[in-house]
Design a protein around this motif. Structure first.
Motif, PDB file in Angstrom:
ATOM      1  N   PHE A  40     -33.920 -20.873  75.180  1.00  0.00           N
ATOM      2  CA  PHE A  40     -34.037 -22.348  75.162  1.00  0.00           C
ATOM      3  C   PHE A  40     -32.703 -22.937  74.690  1.00  0.00           C
ATOM      4  N   PRO A  41     -32.443 -24.238  74.956  1.00  0.00           N
ATOM      5  CA  PRO A  41     -33.225 -25.121  75.828  1.00  0.00           C
ATOM      6  C   PRO A  41     -32.955 -24.814  77.290  1.00  0.00           C
ATOM      7  N   ASN A  42     -33.822 -25.237  78.124  1.00  0.00           N
ATOM      8  CA  ASN A  42     -33.680 -25.015  79.559  1.00  0.00           C
ATOM      9  C   ASN A  42     -34.361 -26.171  80.291  1.00  0.00           C
ATOM     10  N   PRO A  43     -33.588 -27.055  80.913  1.00  0.00           N
ATOM     11  CA  PRO A  43     -32.145 -27.045  81.192  1.00  0.00           C
ATOM     12  C   PRO A  43     -31.292 -27.133  79.918  1.00  0.00           C
ATOM     13  N   SER A  44     -30.028 -26.729  80.103  1.00  0.00           N
ATOM     14  CA  SER A  44     -29.101 -26.712  78.978  1.00  0.00           C
ATOM     15  C   SER A  44     -27.758 -27.288  79.414  1.00  0.00           C
ATOM     16  N   VAL A  96     -27.057 -22.042  74.731  1.00  0.00           N
ATOM     17  CA  VAL A  96     -28.398 -21.499  74.922  1.00  0.00           C
ATOM     18  C   VAL A  96     -28.697 -20.534  73.775  1.00  0.00           C
ATOM     19  N   THR A  97     -29.887 -20.639  73.207  1.00  0.00           N
ATOM     20  CA  THR A  97     -30.321 -19.740  72.133  1.00  0.00           C
ATOM     21  C   THR A  97     -31.372 -18.783  72.664  1.00  0.00           C
ATOM     22  N   ILE A  98     -31.229 -17.506  72.320  1.00  0.00           N
ATOM     23  CA  ILE A  98     -32.228 -16.492  72.661  1.00  0.00           C
ATOM     24  C   ILE A  98     -32.748 -15.918  71.348  1.00  0.00           C
ATOM     25  N   THR A  99     -34.075 -15.912  71.172  1.00  0.00           N
ATOM     26  CA  THR A  99     -34.675 -15.405  69.939  1.00  0.00           C
ATOM     27  C   THR A  99     -35.447 -14.114  70.192  1.00  0.00           C
ATOM     28  N   ASN A 100     -35.818 -13.434  69.093  1.00  0.00           N
ATOM     29  CA  ASN A 100     -36.523 -12.143  69.133  1.00  0.00           C
ATOM     30  C   ASN A 100     -35.707 -11.096  69.872  1.00  0.00           C
ATOM     31  N   THR A 101     -34.426 -11.001  69.506  1.00  0.00           N
ATOM     32  CA  THR A 101     -33.498 -10.136  70.238  1.00  0.00           C
ATOM     33  C   THR A 101     -33.176  -8.833  69.494  1.00  0.00           C
ATOM     34  N   ARG A 102     -34.025  -8.435  68.539  1.00  0.00           N
ATOM     35  CA  ARG A 102     -33.720  -7.254  67.721  1.00  0.00           C
ATOM     36  C   ARG A 102     -33.467  -6.003  68.552  1.00  0.00           C
TER      37      ARG A 102
END
Length: 309
Positions: free
Chosen positions: A238-242, A246-252
């Protein structure tokens, strides 16, 4: 052959059950101090010192292979410095870091201080891995020769291995680190010639005569399973559109992120450092539609359309 197959099946089932049980819990911790003159002074001195306060509430979560303080044992230098003057650098950099390096502790816990005798200290959002479920906390009774309150390896798991939802621990006594010979709040720092082991100042020892000096409340706020952590589907973009950020989470467990343009040409590739969050800076790309391909360490993939505007 059947016996070997059965044993192998039982072994695999045991491993699977262990993996299923692993999780990370999030806790909020509140220390409420009720330190006051009527209950925590002696006949010779009926008032608290004018600068009565608490040092930072610090600690560590760890396993049963390490102990940071214990009644009957000598205080470490790190515990001594917390108890005598409220400084935590040695405890953090030596006691806790050595345990982390030995894979016996997860993290140093750095809570705030309290500038008054009575009040609260709050630590929110503490994430505790199930491999390190024991909680140790300390805060100096300040001023004092070498007195502190604390929790010594409190287990956050119950007998069934589930996270405890709510714990309240009364502080019915304080600890004496055994490293200073002072006997009242404002005694000067006089290191004991022969330090003694840690003991609790309960019941008959003034000014702490069995009256609670406060209590610690520990509240479970969230539990995240390994399946949640490892699932490629848990990754969010998110966000999308940007407009380019852009942030990506839960990327462990994420290994690579690749961005393709509408023609299928790779325009950006990022090697992920396995942090919980990743930020993409794509403002250098032209406006339009892109495809983001995310691949985890198990080669699972997830693709998502991204609009840059």
């Amino acid at each position: 052959m059947k016996k070997i197959t059965l044993l192998l099946s039982l072994f695999l089932a045991s491993i699977f059950a262990t993996l299923q049980s692993q999780s990370i819990a999030t806790y909020d911790i509140v220390f409420t101090s009720t330190w006051n003159a009527s209950e925590h002074t002696n006949a010779m001195d009926m008032s608290l010192p004018g600068n009565a306060h608490w040092s930072k509430l610090v600690g560590v979560n760890h396993n049963s292979d390490v102990d940071f303080f214990e009644v009957g044992q000598m205080a470490t230098l790190g515990v001594e410095l917390i108890a005598e003057n409220g400084t935590n650098d040695v405890f953090r950099d030596t006691d806790v870091q050595n345990a982390i390096d030995a894979l016996d502790a997860q993290q140093y816990i750095n809570g705030p201080s309290l500038s008054t005798a009575a009040g609260t200290i709050t630590i929110t959002g503490l994430e505790v891995n199930q491999d390190f479920p024991l909680l140790t906390l300390l805060s100096m009774v300040a001023p004092s020769p070498d007195w502190y309150i604390g929790l010594d390896g409190l287990n956050l798991l119950d007998a069934s291995g589930n996270w405890k939802t709510s714990i309240t621990i009364p502080m019915t006594f304080v600890y004496d680190a055994g490293t200073d010979s002072g006997s009242n709040y404002t005694s000067g720092n006089n290191d004991a010639n022969l330090p003694i082991s840690i003991f609790d100042m309960s019941n008959t020892i003034e000014p702490f005569n069995g009256n609670d000096i406060g209590f610690i409340e520990i509240t479970l706020t969230n539990v995240l399973s390994v399946e949640d952590l490892n699932s490629i589907d848990a990754i969010k973009l998110f966000p999308n559109p940007s407009q380019g950020k852009v942030t990506i989470t839960n990327t462990r467990d994420l290994e690579t992120v690749e961005v393709y343009n509408i023609l299928g040409r790779l325009v950006t590739r990022i090697q992920v450092q396995q942090n919980p969050t990743l930020e993409l800076h794509l403002s250098h790309l032209s406006k339009g539609l892109y495809v983001v391909k995310m691949t985890d360490i198990n080669t699972n993939t997830k693709t998502q359309k991204l609009i840059l505007e």
